[in-house]
Design a protein around this motif. Structure first.
Motif, PDB file in Angstrom:
ATOM      1  N   LEU A 197      -8.260   9.401   5.891  1.00 56.21           N
ATOM      2  CA  LEU A 197      -6.749   7.401   6.231  1.00 56.21           C
ATOM      3  C   LEU A 197      -7.212   6.920   7.950  1.00 56.21           C
ATOM      4  CD1 LEU A 197      -4.041   8.101   4.288  1.00 56.21           C
ATOM      5  CD2 LEU A 197      -5.848   7.490   3.597  1.00 56.21           C
ATOM      6  N   LEU A 198      -7.686   7.534   9.051  1.00 56.47           N
ATOM      7  CA  LEU A 198      -8.119   6.985  10.172  1.00 56.47           C
ATOM      8  C   LEU A 198      -8.302   6.253  10.263  1.00 56.47           C
ATOM      9  CD1 LEU A 198      -8.136  10.828  11.840  1.00 56.47           C
ATOM     10  CD2 LEU A 198      -6.762   9.540  11.700  1.00 56.47           C
ATOM     11  N   LYS A 199      -9.013   5.279   8.953  1.00 53.06           N
ATOM     12  CA  LYS A 199      -9.761   4.559   9.481  1.00 53.06           C
ATOM     13  C   LYS A 199      -8.417   3.138   9.445  1.00 53.06           C
ATOM     14  CE  LYS A 199     -14.061   1.868   9.818  1.00 53.06           C
ATOM     15  NZ  LYS A 199     -14.522   2.444  11.466  1.00 53.06           N
ATOM     16  N   VAL A 200      -7.273   3.176   8.849  1.00 54.06           N
ATOM     17  CA  VAL A 200      -7.321   2.353   8.465  1.00 54.06           C
ATOM     18  C   VAL A 200      -5.466   2.854   9.618  1.00 54.06           C
ATOM     19  CG1 VAL A 200      -7.592   0.868   6.429  1.00 54.06           C
ATOM     20  CG2 VAL A 200      -6.377   3.615   6.601  1.00 54.06           C
ATOM     21  N   THR A 201      -5.277   4.047  10.180  1.00 53.15           N
ATOM     22  CA  THR A 201      -3.863   3.847  10.610  1.00 53.15           C
ATOM     23  C   THR A 201      -4.224   5.335  11.329  1.00 53.15           C
ATOM     24  OG1 THR A 201      -1.561   4.280   9.942  1.00 53.15           O
ATOM     25  CG2 THR A 201      -2.750   5.115   8.339  1.00 53.15           C
ATOM     26  N   ASP A 202      -3.091   5.749  12.073  1.00 51.92           N
ATOM     27  CA  ASP A 202      -2.549   7.193  12.568  1.00 51.92           C
ATOM     28  C   ASP A 202      -1.147   7.527  12.857  1.00 51.92           C
ATOM     29  OD1 ASP A 202      -2.088   5.120  14.079  1.00 51.92           O
ATOM     30  OD2 ASP A 202      -2.294   6.147  16.350  1.00 51.92           O
ATOM     31  N   ARG A 203      -0.600   6.811  11.317  1.00 53.78           N
ATOM     32  CA  ARG A 203       0.880   7.151  11.149  1.00 53.78           C
ATOM     33  C   ARG A 203       1.254   7.163   9.472  1.00 53.78           C
ATOM     34  NH1 ARG A 203       4.266   2.802  11.634  1.00 53.78           N
ATOM     35  NH2 ARG A 203       2.902   1.047  11.063  1.00 53.78           N
ATOM     36  N   PHE A 204       1.223   8.943   9.861  1.00 56.62           N
ATOM     37  CA  PHE A 204       1.317   9.494   8.281  1.00 56.62           C
ATOM     38  C   PHE A 204       3.014  10.608   7.924  1.00 56.62           C
ATOM     39  CE2 PHE A 204      -2.945   9.431  10.195  1.00 56.62           C
ATOM     40  CZ  PHE A 204      -3.689   9.040   8.865  1.00 56.62           C
ATOM     41  N   ILE A 205       3.206  10.210   7.095  1.00 59.54           N
ATOM     42  CA  ILE A 205       4.341  10.602   6.925  1.00 59.54           C
ATOM     43  C   ILE A 205       3.834  12.015   5.917  1.00 59.54           C
ATOM     44  CG2 ILE A 205       6.368  10.935   5.131  1.00 59.54           C
ATOM     45  CD1 ILE A 205       6.526   8.330   5.820  1.00 59.54           C
ATOM     46  N   TYR A 206       4.295  13.010   6.480  1.00 52.68           N
ATOM     47  CA  TYR A 206       3.930  14.393   5.490  1.00 52.68           C
ATOM     48  C   TYR A 206       4.940  14.922   4.200  1.00 52.68           C
ATOM     49  CZ  TYR A 206       0.532  14.579   9.135  1.00 52.68           C
ATOM     50  OH  TYR A 206      -0.564  14.710   9.981  1.00 52.68           O
ATOM     51  N   LEU A 207       4.382  14.607   3.359  1.00 63.25           N
ATOM     52  CA  LEU A 207       5.866  14.969   2.174  1.00 63.25           C
ATOM     53  C   LEU A 207       5.821  16.324   1.971  1.00 63.25           C
ATOM     54  CD1 LEU A 207       4.052  12.789  -0.564  1.00 63.25           C
ATOM     55  CD2 LEU A 207       5.797  12.046   1.160  1.00 63.25           C
ATOM     56  N   ASP A 208       7.371  16.579   2.108  1.00 55.95           N
ATOM     57  CA  ASP A 208       7.369  18.177   1.536  1.00 55.95           C
ATOM     58  C   ASP A 208       7.552  18.364  -0.416  1.00 55.95           C
ATOM     59  OD1 ASP A 208       8.422  18.769   3.897  1.00 55.95           O
ATOM     60  OD2 ASP A 208      10.338  18.365   3.593  1.00 55.95           O
ATOM     61  N   ASP A 209       6.897  19.628  -0.551  1.00 51.45           N
ATOM     62  CA  ASP A 209       7.459  20.094  -1.216  1.00 51.45           C
ATOM     63  C   ASP A 209       7.888  18.958  -3.003  1.00 51.45           C
ATOM     64  OD1 ASP A 209       4.810  21.268  -2.375  1.00 51.45           O
ATOM     65  OD2 ASP A 209       5.646  23.605  -1.948  1.00 51.45           O
ATOM     66  N   GLY A 210       8.080  19.205  -3.669  1.00 52.05           N
ATOM     67  CA  GLY A 210       8.932  18.137  -4.666  1.00 52.05           C
ATOM     68  C   GLY A 210       9.059  16.524  -4.101  1.00 52.05           C
ATOM     69  N   ASP A 211       8.321  16.446  -3.569  1.00 45.59           N
ATOM     70  CA  ASP A 211       8.573  14.728  -2.942  1.00 45.59           C
ATOM     71  C   ASP A 211       7.978  13.587  -4.007  1.00 45.59           C
ATOM     72  OD1 ASP A 211      10.485  15.210  -0.864  1.00 45.59           O
ATOM     73  OD2 ASP A 211       8.903  14.453   0.269  1.00 45.59           O
ATOM     74  N   LEU A 212       8.298  12.432  -4.295  1.00 46.48           N
ATOM     75  CA  LEU A 212       7.930  11.616  -5.060  1.00 46.48           C
ATOM     76  C   LEU A 212       7.380  11.147  -3.617  1.00 46.48           C
ATOM     77  CD1 LEU A 212       8.853  11.426  -8.742  1.00 46.48           C
ATOM     78  CD2 LEU A 212       6.783  12.630  -7.472  1.00 46.48           C
ATOM     79  N   VAL A 213       6.579  10.370  -3.829  1.00 44.50           N
ATOM     80  CA  VAL A 213       6.720   8.774  -3.163  1.00 44.50           C
ATOM     81  C   VAL A 213       6.123   7.293  -3.824  1.00 44.50           C
ATOM     82  CG1 VAL A 213       4.114   9.368  -2.532  1.00 44.50           C
ATOM     83  CG2 VAL A 213       5.888   7.590  -1.158  1.00 44.50           C
ATOM     84  N   GLU A 214       6.800   6.095  -3.592  1.00 51.34           N
ATOM     85  CA  GLU A 214       6.785   4.921  -4.038  1.00 51.34           C
ATOM     86  C   GLU A 214       5.647   4.051  -3.207  1.00 51.34           C
ATOM     87  OE1 GLU A 214       8.256   1.650  -7.809  1.00 51.34           O
ATOM     88  OE2 GLU A 214       9.791   2.535  -5.859  1.00 51.34           O
ATOM     89  N   ALA A 215       4.643   4.008  -2.960  1.00 49.28           N
ATOM     90  CA  ALA A 215       4.235   2.905  -1.635  1.00 49.28           C
ATOM     91  C   ALA A 215       3.181   2.087  -2.409  1.00 49.28           C
ATOM     92  CB  ALA A 215       2.792   3.771  -1.900  1.00 49.28           C
ATOM     93  N   THR A 216       4.560   0.055  -1.798  1.00 44.64           N
ATOM     94  CA  THR A 216       3.994  -0.725  -2.252  1.00 44.64           C
ATOM     95  C   THR A 216       3.195  -1.313  -1.020  1.00 44.64           C
ATOM     96  OG1 THR A 216       6.231  -1.378  -1.025  1.00 44.64           O
ATOM     97  CG2 THR A 216       5.439  -0.916  -2.802  1.00 44.64           C
ATOM     98  N   ARG A 217       3.198  -2.853  -0.904  1.00 46.20           N
ATOM     99  CA  ARG A 217       2.289  -3.134   0.455  1.00 46.20           C
ATOM    100  C   ARG A 217       2.938  -3.452   1.652  1.00 46.20           C
ATOM    101  NH1 ARG A 217       0.560  -7.026  -4.072  1.00 46.20           N
ATOM    102  NH2 ARG A 217      -0.807  -6.094  -4.810  1.00 46.20           N
ATOM    103  N   GLU A 218       4.740  -3.266   1.215  1.00 48.19           N
ATOM    104  CA  GLU A 218       5.797  -3.478   2.175  1.00 48.19           C
ATOM    105  C   GLU A 218       6.030  -1.791   3.017  1.00 48.19           C
ATOM    106  OE1 GLU A 218       6.067  -5.241  -0.530  1.00 48.19           O
ATOM    107  OE2 GLU A 218       4.878  -6.533  -0.058  1.00 48.19           O
ATOM    108  N   GLY A 219       5.459  -1.025   2.402  1.00 50.86           N
ATOM    109  CA  GLY A 219       5.922   0.268   2.847  1.00 50.86           C
ATOM    110  C   GLY A 219       5.960   1.508   2.245  1.00 50.86           C
ATOM    111  N   CYS A 220       7.011   2.300   2.414  1.00 48.61           N
ATOM    112  CA  CYS A 220       6.901   3.018   1.178  1.00 48.61           C
ATOM    113  C   CYS A 220       8.356   3.551   0.985  1.00 48.61           C
ATOM    114  CB  CYS A 220       6.036   4.441   1.233  1.00 48.61           C
ATOM    115  SG  CYS A 220       6.704   5.447   2.279  1.00 48.61           S
ATOM    116  N   VAL A 221       8.990   4.243  -0.358  1.00 45.19           N
ATOM    117  CA  VAL A 221      10.311   4.844   0.114  1.00 45.19           C
ATOM    118  C   VAL A 221      10.310   6.422  -0.797  1.00 45.19           C
ATOM    119  CG1 VAL A 221      12.153   5.231  -1.092  1.00 45.19           C
ATOM    120  CG2 VAL A 221      11.102   2.778  -0.514  1.00 45.19           C
ATOM    121  N   VAL A 222      10.073   7.185  -0.561  1.00 53.10           N
ATOM    122  CA  VAL A 222       9.933   8.668  -0.516  1.00 53.10           C
ATOM    123  C   VAL A 222      11.328   9.109  -1.207  1.00 53.10           C
ATOM    124  CG1 VAL A 222       9.650  11.254   0.168  1.00 53.10           C
ATOM    125  CG2 VAL A 222       8.805   9.635   1.391  1.00 53.10           C
ATOM    126  N   HIS A 223      11.313   9.956  -2.633  1.00 51.12           N
ATOM    127  CA  HIS A 223      11.932  10.880  -3.539  1.00 51.12           C
ATOM    128  C   HIS A 223      12.239  11.796  -3.131  1.00 51.12           C
ATOM    129  CE1 HIS A 223      12.794   6.507  -4.724  1.00 51.12           C
ATOM    130  NE2 HIS A 223      12.077   6.314  -4.976  1.00 51.12           N
TER     131      HIS A 223
END
Length: 616
Positions: A197-223
C-alpha cells in the motif's frame, strides 16, 4: 504466502489493487484475482492462473471499475492452482479474499451443502464466502455478518470482504495471519503487508489478533472483543511506515536478490546505528527491559525457522564463547510440539524476518502458556516493526534491514547475525567479561559495513566460477565451528534458487559418512577463515582432494591455501574471527545467485516457495 489487498476510495480502486498485487509478488503465488463493486448490487470479478501480468492482460481486454474491491495472490494449499480455486471467491452479493487455513472447513462445508449451497472450488475459503452470504440474509450489515462468521472459524486467517449492496465499505478480519489498515485522505485500504500500500499511504494500523475492521472512504473503525466477548470499537495507534517507498524497486539490478545482496553494507550499518559506544555495546539502546532480561538470563533458547534458524545456530557459538551462557537452538516447528525442559531463568529468543512466521509465533505462545514460571521473558529479533512477533515479545531488537523482496533471504540474514552479535556482547558486558576483547570486537563491528563492501568486489570472480556449477546436480558445503551454520545457509541458498541438491556438513564429519559421496561429479564448497580450526579444516580438504573431489574454497588471505589441482581458492578479505560468519555469507549468496542465473531459474520467486510462511 498469499497476499491480500483491499480498498475503498473516492476513485476507481482497480489501479491500486493491481499495484498492490505487484508489490506482493515476492511472497510466492500461483494465481491472482480481483473483485470490485461495479455498481450497487453488481460484482465484477477476474481471476487468472500464473503471474499478476496474466491477470493484467485479462483486465486490459475486459476492464473492471469500482470504488470498493478486494484482490489476492494465492499460493495453493487446498486445491490445485486453477481459475476456479483462485481468489476472490463469490457467493451471491459477497466476495472474499483469505490468507491462512480454515481448519474446520470440512464440517462447515457439509453444513452449507445441506443448506443448499453449491461449491465451485476445492478451497477452504469458499466456505467463508457462503457463510457471510447466509448471515447477511438475517443480519443485514456486512460487519455483523463477518463477526458471526469468524466466531465459527478455526485456524489462522486474514479476510477481506465486500458486499455488492454496500459499495462504500470493506470489512477485514485478522486471526493468526497478518493484516494492516492503510489510512489516506481519499480512502482506506487493507493489505497483508504495508509494502502493498506504500503507493497510496505511509500511515498504518497494525491489527491485533481477533480484530475486525470496517473501512469506508471516510476512515475506519476497529472492533475488538471485550472481556465479556462482546464487540466494542477500539482505538489502535496509527504508525508511519519508516522505509522509503523507493526500496520496492530493483533499480539498476536485474533481480531483487542481487540488489539486496548489494544493500548489505548499508543494511548492517543501519542495524548497528545507535547501538555502539566507543568500546562497548549500548545495551540500553535495545529497549527499556533489555538490561533486566539479559542480566537475569541463565539459559537462552533460540527458536527460529529456515534461514533464521541458521542465524540462531551461529549465535549459540557466540553467546556461549563470549558470555558463557548456555544456549539451546531449536527449529520452531519442533519446539512448539515438544515438552521443553526449560530451566528457571530461561530467556526465549525468537528470530523472524517478517515477524509473522506461523511456527515461530506458535512456539512463543506455546512457551508462554506451558511453562510461564520458567521463562523470564521473550526477546525477538525482527525486521518488521508492528508485526505479531514484535508486539507479543517483551523486548524486540529491530534489524532495520528494510523491505526484502527476494524470497531467498540475504540482507535479513546478515542483519540478524549483526543483531545477535550485539546481544552476545551485551550478555558478556553484563557478566563482567574481558573488556579488552569486547572493545576489539566493537571496533571490528564499526568496520563491518566496509568489510562487506570489500567482499562484494569478489562478484566478478564468483560469477565466472558459477558457470562451472550450472551442470552439477549435487553440491556439498563444509565448515567448522561457527562456519558450519554458514555452510548450511550456503547450501540452502543454492537449493532454493538454483534447484541443485545441496547439503552441508561440519567438516570433521566427512569421514563419518559423507566421504562416500566424493568423486569428480560432486563439487565441494568449503569455508576457511583464519581461526583456531583452520589446520583441522586443511586436513579435511586433503581428504576430499585425495578422492578426486573438486574443491571451491573461500579462504582468508593468510590461510596458506593456494590454487592447485582440484582446488580453486577465492580469497575473502581478512577479518576478525568472530565476525567471519557474516563476511563469509556474502560470497555464498553471490555463488547461489550466479549459479541460478546461469541455469535460468526464477531467482526472486523460486518455485514452491513463499517469502513469509504464515501457515504451519
Amino acid at each position: 504466502m498469499c497476499g491480500i489487498v483491499a480498498a475503498v476510495s473516492t476513485d476507481n480502486v482497480l489501479p491500486i489493487l493491481m499495484e498492490g498485487l505487484k508489490r506482493l509478488e515476492y511472497r510466492g503465488y500461483d494465481s491472482a484475482g480481483v473483485a470490485l463493486v461495479e455498481a450497487p448490487g453488481k460484482l465484477g470479478r477476474a481471476r487468472e492462473v500464473g503471474k499478476v501480468a496474466a491477470l493484467e492482460r485479462l483486465l486490459t481486454a475486459a476492464p473492471l471499475t469500482g470504488m470498493a474491491g478486494v484482490a489476492h495472490t494465492r499460493w495453493a494449499t487446498h486445491g490445485e492452482p486453477s481459475q476456479d480455486n483462485a481468489h476472490p471467491h463469490v457467493s451471491g452479493r459477497v466476495a472474499v479474499v483469505h490468507n491462512g487455513i480454515i481448519e474446520n472447513h470440512q464440517a462447515l462445508k457439509a453444513e452449507l451443502v445441506a443448506d443448499g449451497y453449491v461449491f465451485t472450488s476445492a478451497t477452504d475459503t469458499e466456505v467463508v464466502a457462503h457463510l457471510v452470504e447466509r448471515e447477511l440474509k438475517t443480519r443485514g450489515e456486512l460487519l455483523a455478518a463477518v463477526d458471526a462468521v469468524v466466531a465459527r472459524l478455526e485456524g489462522a486467517y486474514a479476510l477481506g470482504v465486500i458486499d455488492a449492496d454496500r459499495p462504500d465499505r470493506v470489512v477485514g478480519a485478522r486471526h493468526g495471519s497478518p493484516l494492516v489498515v492503510g489510512i489516506a485522505e481519499q480512502g482506506c485500504y487493507l493489505g497483508s503487508d504495508p509494502l502493498a500500500l506504500l503507493k497510496v499511504t505511509d500511515r498504518f494500523i497494525y491489527l491485533d489478533d481477533g480484530d475486525l475492521v470496517e473501512a469506508t472512504r471516510e476512515g475506519c473503525v476497529v472492533h475488538a472483543l471485550d472481556a465479556a466477548g462482546r464487540r466494542r470499537p477500539v482505538v489502535r495507534e496509527v504508525l508511519r511506515y519508516e522505509h522509503d517507498d523507493m526500496v520496492a524497486g530493483k533499480g539498476e539490478f536485474e533481480h531483487y536478490m542481487l540488489k539486496e545482496i548489494h544493500e548489505q553494507p548499508v543494511a548492517v550499518a543501519n542495524a548497528l546505528e545507535g547501538r555502539l559506544g566507543s568500546d562497548r555495546v549500548l545495551v540500553e539502546a535495545f529497549g527499556p527491559r533489555a538490561r533486566t532480561l539479559l542480566s537475569e538470563a541463565r539459559q537462552i533458547h533460540l527458536v527460529a525457522c529456515g534461514t533464521s534458524y541458521h542465524a540462531a545456530m551461529v549465535a549459540r557459538y557466540w553467546i556461549e564463547s563470549l558470555a558463557g551462557v548456555p544456549c539451546q537452538v531449536e527449529i520452531a516447528s519442533e519446539y512448539r510440539y515438544r515438552d521443553v525442559a526449560a530451566p528457571p531463568g530461561t530467556l526465549l529468543l525468537t528470530l523472524s524476518q517478517s515477524g509473522e512466521t506461523a511456527d515461530t509465533l506458535a512456539a512463543l505462545r506455546h512457551a508462554r502458556k506451558c511453562r510461564p514460571d520458567r521463562y523470564i521473558g521473550a526477546l525477538s529479533i525482527c525486521n518488521v516493526p508492528g508485526s505479531s512477533l514484535v508486539r507479543e515479545s517483551d523486548l524486540s531488537l529491530m534489524t532495520h534491514a528494510g523491505p526484502e523482496i527476494g524470497v531467498a533471504s540475504t540482507k535479513a540474514f546478515t542483519t540478524q547475525l549483526t543483531a545477535l552479535m550485539l546481544v552476545a556482547l551485551g550478555l558478556r558486558q553484563l557478566r563482567g567479561g574481558d573488556e579488552e576483547l569486547t572493545a576489539r570486537i566493537v571496533h571490528h563491528l564499526r568496520y563491518l559495513p566496509t568489510l562487506l563492501g570489500d567482499t562484494l568486489k569478489l562478484e566478478g570472480e564468483i560469477a565466472s566460477l558459477a558457470k562451472r556449477f550450472s551442470d552439477y546436480r549435487h553440491t556439498l558445503f563444509l565448515g567448522r565451528g561457527a562456519q558450519m551454520p554458514i555452510a548450511m545457509e550456503g547450501a540452502l541458498k543454492l537449493k532454493e534458487i538454483s534447484y541443485i541438491h545441496a547439503e552441508a556438513y561440519a567438516a570433521g564429519e566427512l569421514k563419518h559418512g559423507p566421504l562416500a559421496l566424493i568423486d569428480a561429479s560432486m563439487p565441494v564448497v568449503a569455508l576457511a577463515p583464519k581461526d583456531e580450526l583452520l589446520e583441522k579444516l586443511k586436513s579435511n580438504l586433503q581428504e576430499v582432494r585425495a578422492r578426486g573431489g573438486q574443491l571451491l574454497v573461500f579462504a582468508d588471505p593468510e590461510s596458506g591455501l593456494e590454487q592447485g589441482d582440484g582446488m580453486t581458492v577465492v580469497k575473502v578479505p581478512g577479518c576478525c574471527r568472530f565476525l567471519a560468519p557474516i563476511a563469509y555469507t556474502v560470497p555464498l549468496q553471490l555463488l547461489a545467485y550466479h549459479v541460478a542465473v546461469a541455469r535460468g531459474t526464477d531467482v526472486d520467486q523460486p518455485r514452491n516457495l513463499a517469502k513469509s510462511v504464515t501457515v504451519e
